[in-house]
Design a protein around this motif. Structure first.
Motif, PDB file in Angstrom:
ATOM      1  N   MET A 133       0.842  -1.190   0.000  1.00 62.55           N
ATOM      2  CA  MET A 133       0.000   0.000   0.000  1.00 62.55           C
ATOM      3  C   MET A 133       0.881   1.244   0.000  1.00 62.55           C
ATOM      4  SD  MET A 133      -3.062  -1.448   0.216  1.00 62.55           S
ATOM      5  CE  MET A 133      -4.223  -0.160   0.698  1.00 62.55           C
ATOM      6  N   LEU A 134       0.306   2.344  -0.453  1.00 60.30           N
ATOM      7  CA  LEU A 134       0.999   3.627  -0.469  1.00 60.30           C
ATOM      8  C   LEU A 134       0.108   4.656   0.222  1.00 60.30           C
ATOM      9  CD1 LEU A 134       3.775   4.312  -1.717  1.00 60.30           C
ATOM     10  CD2 LEU A 134       2.565   5.300  -3.664  1.00 60.30           C
ATOM     11  N   THR A 135       0.648   5.290   1.247  1.00 59.39           N
ATOM     12  CA  THR A 135      -0.060   6.344   1.974  1.00 59.39           C
ATOM     13  C   THR A 135       0.501   7.707   1.592  1.00 59.39           C
ATOM     14  OG1 THR A 135      -0.893   5.190   3.947  1.00 59.39           O
ATOM     15  CG2 THR A 135      -0.072   7.415   4.294  1.00 59.39           C
ATOM     16  N   TYR A 136      -0.378   8.692   1.509  1.00 59.94           N
ATOM     17  CA  TYR A 136       0.061  10.083   1.374  1.00 59.94           C
ATOM     18  C   TYR A 136      -0.117  10.744   2.727  1.00 59.94           C
ATOM     19  CZ  TYR A 136       0.725  14.845  -0.139  1.00 59.94           C
ATOM     20  OH  TYR A 136       1.224  16.115  -0.268  1.00 59.94           O
ATOM     21  N   ALA A 137       0.920  11.446   3.181  1.00 58.41           N
ATOM     22  CA  ALA A 137       0.857  12.092   4.496  1.00 58.41           C
ATOM     23  C   ALA A 137       1.423  13.500   4.407  1.00 58.41           C
ATOM     24  CB  ALA A 137       1.639  11.284   5.532  1.00 58.41           C
ATOM     25  N   SER A 138       0.754  14.411   5.078  1.00 59.92           N
ATOM     26  CA  SER A 138       1.255  15.775   5.250  1.00 59.92           C
ATOM     27  C   SER A 138       0.922  16.192   6.679  1.00 59.92           C
ATOM     28  CB  SER A 138       0.605  16.731   4.244  1.00 59.92           C
ATOM     29  OG  SER A 138      -0.765  16.938   4.553  1.00 59.92           O
ATOM     30  N   GLU A 139       1.207  17.424   7.018  1.00 55.11           N
ATOM     31  CA  GLU A 139       0.915  17.897   8.373  1.00 55.11           C
ATOM     32  C   GLU A 139      -0.584  17.923   8.642  1.00 55.11           C
ATOM     33  OE1 GLU A 139       1.011  22.656   7.186  1.00 55.11           O
ATOM     34  OE2 GLU A 139       2.470  21.830   8.599  1.00 55.11           O
ATOM     35  N   VAL A 140      -1.402  17.833   7.601  1.00 55.81           N
ATOM     36  CA  VAL A 140      -2.853  17.922   7.749  1.00 55.81           C
ATOM     37  C   VAL A 140      -3.476  16.565   8.067  1.00 55.81           C
ATOM     38  CG1 VAL A 140      -4.977  18.754   6.684  1.00 55.81           C
ATOM     39  CG2 VAL A 140      -2.794  19.788   6.064  1.00 55.81           C
ATOM     40  N   GLY A 141      -2.924  15.486   7.505  1.00 58.97           N
ATOM     41  CA  GLY A 141      -3.489  14.161   7.716  1.00 58.97           C
ATOM     42  C   GLY A 141      -2.832  13.145   6.797  1.00 58.97           C
ATOM     43  N   HIS A 142      -3.332  11.909   6.849  1.00 60.06           N
ATOM     44  CA  HIS A 142      -2.720  10.850   6.048  1.00 60.06           C
ATOM     45  C   HIS A 142      -3.733   9.757   5.740  1.00 60.06           C
ATOM     46  CE1 HIS A 142      -2.294   8.571   9.909  1.00 60.06           C
ATOM     47  NE2 HIS A 142      -2.028   9.778  10.384  1.00 60.06           N
ATOM     48  N   ALA A 143      -3.672   9.227   4.521  1.00 62.44           N
ATOM     49  CA  ALA A 143      -4.584   8.162   4.092  1.00 62.44           C
ATOM     50  C   ALA A 143      -3.976   7.452   2.883  1.00 62.44           C
ATOM     51  CB  ALA A 143      -5.960   8.720   3.750  1.00 62.44           C
ATOM     52  N   PHE A 144      -4.505   6.264   2.574  1.00 61.77           N
ATOM     53  CA  PHE A 144      -4.023   5.504   1.426  1.00 61.77           C
ATOM     54  C   PHE A 144      -4.299   6.256   0.128  1.00 61.77           C
ATOM     55  CE2 PHE A 144      -5.115   1.729   4.222  1.00 61.77           C
ATOM     56  CZ  PHE A 144      -3.797   1.435   4.540  1.00 61.77           C
ATOM     57  N   VAL A 145      -3.321   6.204  -0.768  1.00 58.95           N
ATOM     58  CA  VAL A 145      -3.487   6.849  -2.068  1.00 58.95           C
ATOM     59  C   VAL A 145      -3.328   5.861  -3.223  1.00 58.95           C
ATOM     60  CG1 VAL A 145      -1.069   7.530  -2.392  1.00 58.95           C
ATOM     61  CG2 VAL A 145      -2.888   8.967  -3.320  1.00 58.95           C
ATOM     62  N   ASN A 146      -2.766   4.665  -2.947  1.00 61.21           N
ATOM     63  CA  ASN A 146      -2.581   3.675  -4.001  1.00 61.21           C
ATOM     64  C   ASN A 146      -2.479   2.302  -3.372  1.00 61.21           C
ATOM     65  OD1 ASN A 146      -2.211   2.645  -6.637  1.00 61.21           O
ATOM     66  ND2 ASN A 146      -0.919   4.395  -7.203  1.00 61.21           N
ATOM     67  N   ARG A 147      -2.627   1.268  -4.189  1.00 64.93           N
ATOM     68  CA  ARG A 147      -2.644  -0.105  -3.675  1.00 64.93           C
ATOM     69  C   ARG A 147      -2.240  -1.098  -4.754  1.00 64.93           C
ATOM     70  NH1 ARG A 147      -5.080   0.201  -7.718  1.00 64.93           N
ATOM     71  NH2 ARG A 147      -7.321   0.057  -8.096  1.00 64.93           N
ATOM     72  N   ARG A 148      -1.739  -2.235  -4.326  1.00 62.87           N
ATOM     73  CA  ARG A 148      -1.434  -3.352  -5.194  1.00 62.87           C
ATOM     74  C   ARG A 148      -1.733  -4.649  -4.453  1.00 62.87           C
ATOM     75  NH1 ARG A 148      -0.927   0.029  -8.685  1.00 62.87           N
ATOM     76  NH2 ARG A 148       0.551   0.015 -10.430  1.00 62.87           N
ATOM     77  N   LEU A 149      -2.005  -5.697  -5.204  1.00 65.30           N
ATOM     78  CA  LEU A 149      -2.086  -7.047  -4.647  1.00 65.30           C
ATOM     79  C   LEU A 149      -0.867  -7.811  -5.123  1.00 65.30           C
ATOM     80  CD1 LEU A 149      -3.584  -9.319  -3.159  1.00 65.30           C
ATOM     81  CD2 LEU A 149      -4.740  -9.852  -5.320  1.00 65.30           C
ATOM     82  N   TYR A 150      -0.091  -8.331  -4.173  1.00 62.76           N
ATOM     83  CA  TYR A 150       1.095  -9.113  -4.508  1.00 62.76           C
ATOM     84  C   TYR A 150       0.665 -10.493  -4.997  1.00 62.76           C
ATOM     85  CZ  TYR A 150       5.335 -11.894  -3.783  1.00 62.76           C
ATOM     86  OH  TYR A 150       6.396 -12.744  -3.933  1.00 62.76           O
TER      87      TYR A 150
END
Length: 393
Positions: free
Chosen positions: A128-145
């Motif tokens: 998974m890929l999370t995007y984070a800044s000083e405001v907050g953070h949440a998943f922005v992308n995903r893959r299934l291995y």
């Protein structure tokens, strides 16, 4: 505007171009709302019961047979997050999470290392890929291995609906693929952060060097560095020499962010290094960050930073401290939003369920960021509780 109104506006805006018929539009909005509600087990049947559907057929059709582009939804999640959280000093954080499953029919399931238990389990692995800044953070992308045993088995692939163009990719390669998508989308970020499972991979680091992507990733002690007198040596040898110098003037105590138990304080030091066979991007330099536990000085972790030359070390330390945020996303996604509570076995339904759960998490994150400053008095846990109850259907 109330959270209910915000949620309706969000799902209506996204569903409009995503679906050609009103039935899947409504099922989509209902599913997002149900994932946000207090439902004990978030499979299709219990979610349908909560929202008032007689059966799970509408949700199952939405996830499996309905015609719509799940990557277009992923792009909407990204756009929504960046519109509210995007900052030039944001970071992307890579990590994988696991879903323990029974049997051998669910796509990608195999006996493999499971981060949940720390041992080999019958599970699916999800980088998974999370995007984070000083405001907050949440998943922005995903893959299934997809393990090699799956990737090379035509019969299993066909049963699970794995597209022909999908081939075996290591987990770091999947992260590089997601990173390429974020670069193409113009995602605002300064660093990629990850644990040593990704930081140790030379191909992922090479991708970052080639594309001038800054990173701060944990690395193992056997990372090959160019030695002071020529040749190569593992990073652990440089660490040993540093530790042999003693205490005075080497370590600086700094916080790398706030965790659930308060400020996360460690002793830090840094060395300019040259990674063997991997020059940095033009104008960039490599720095080895060394983090030592205050409570247990023998516990040391190494981070390799790739950043523009002259970047202040405190900035790199701050980036290193962002890595834990994806662990919080994994926890909230699973425990609160049903990220891995699906009962689907095929490729397309898996991606659809996970991406809809990502949208639910993005909504919570944006709503949390919009809370008035006074709401901080309840503390982080109190704010999460408020967010989870507000959208109840």
């Amino acid at each position: 505007m109330s959270w209910d109104t915000e949620l309706t506006a969000l799902t209506t805006r996204i569903a409009g171009p995503l679906f050609t018929r009103p039935e899947p539009r409504q099922a989509f909005a209902d599913l997002v709302r149900a994932l946000l509600a207090d439902v004990p087990r978030k499979n299709s049947w219990q979610l349908a019961d909560h929202i008032g559907h007689a059966t799970a057929n509408r949700f199952e059709h939405l996830l499996d047979r309905a015609k719509w582009d799940v990557d277009a939804l992923r792009d909407e999640v990204r756009s929504y997050l960046l519109a509210h959280l995007g900052r030039a000093d944001g970071v992307l954080i890579a990590d994988d999470t696991s879903a323990i499953k029974k049997g051998d029919k669910s796509v990608g399931v195999a006996g493999q290392y499971c981060g949940l238990t720390g041992q080999v389990e019958n599970c699916q692995v999800m980088p998974m890929l999370t995007y984070a800044s000083e405001v907050g953070h949440a998943f922005v992308n995903r893959r299934l291995y997809l393990p090699e045993a799956w990737a090379n088995d035509g019969e299993r692939r066909a049963r699970a609906g794995v597209p022909e163009q999908v081939v075996f990719r290591t987990k770091p390669q999947l992260v590089a693929d997601m990173l390429a998508e974020e670069l193409a989308a113009g995602t605002l970020f300064r660093y990629l952060c990850a644990d040593s499972g990704y930081g140790r991979d030379p191909h992922l680091r090479a991708f970052c060097h080639e594309h001038a992507v800054g990173y701060v990733m944990a690395v193992p002690t056997d990372l090959p560095l160019v030695a002071l007198r020529g040749g190569t040596e593992p990073a652990g040898h440089a660490l040993d020499r540093l530790l042999a110098l003693g205490q005075a003037g080497i370590w600086e105590r700094r916080s790398c962010g706030t965790g659930t138990k308060g400020m996360r304080v460690y002793d830090w030091t840094a060395l300019a290094v040259t990674v063997a066979g991997q020059p940095p991007a033009p104008g960039y330099a490599h720095t080895l960050l060394i983090r030592r536990s205050v409570a247990a000085p023998g516990e040391v972790e190494l981070f390799l930073a790739h950043a523009p030359a002259g970047t202040p070390v405190p900035e790199l330390i701050d980036a290193a401290g962002m890595r834990w945020k994806i662990e919080e996303n994994n926890e909230h996604g699973k425990d609160l939003l049903g990220l891995t509570q699906y009962q689907v076995r095929k490729w397309t339904p898996w991606h659809r369920h996970v991406t809809i759960a990502m949208l639910a998490l993005a909504f919570l994150t944006v709503m949390r960021a919009a809370l008035p400053t006074g709401a901080d008095a309840a503390g982080d846990e109190g704010k999460d509780h408020l967010l989870l109850e507000a959208p109840a259907g």
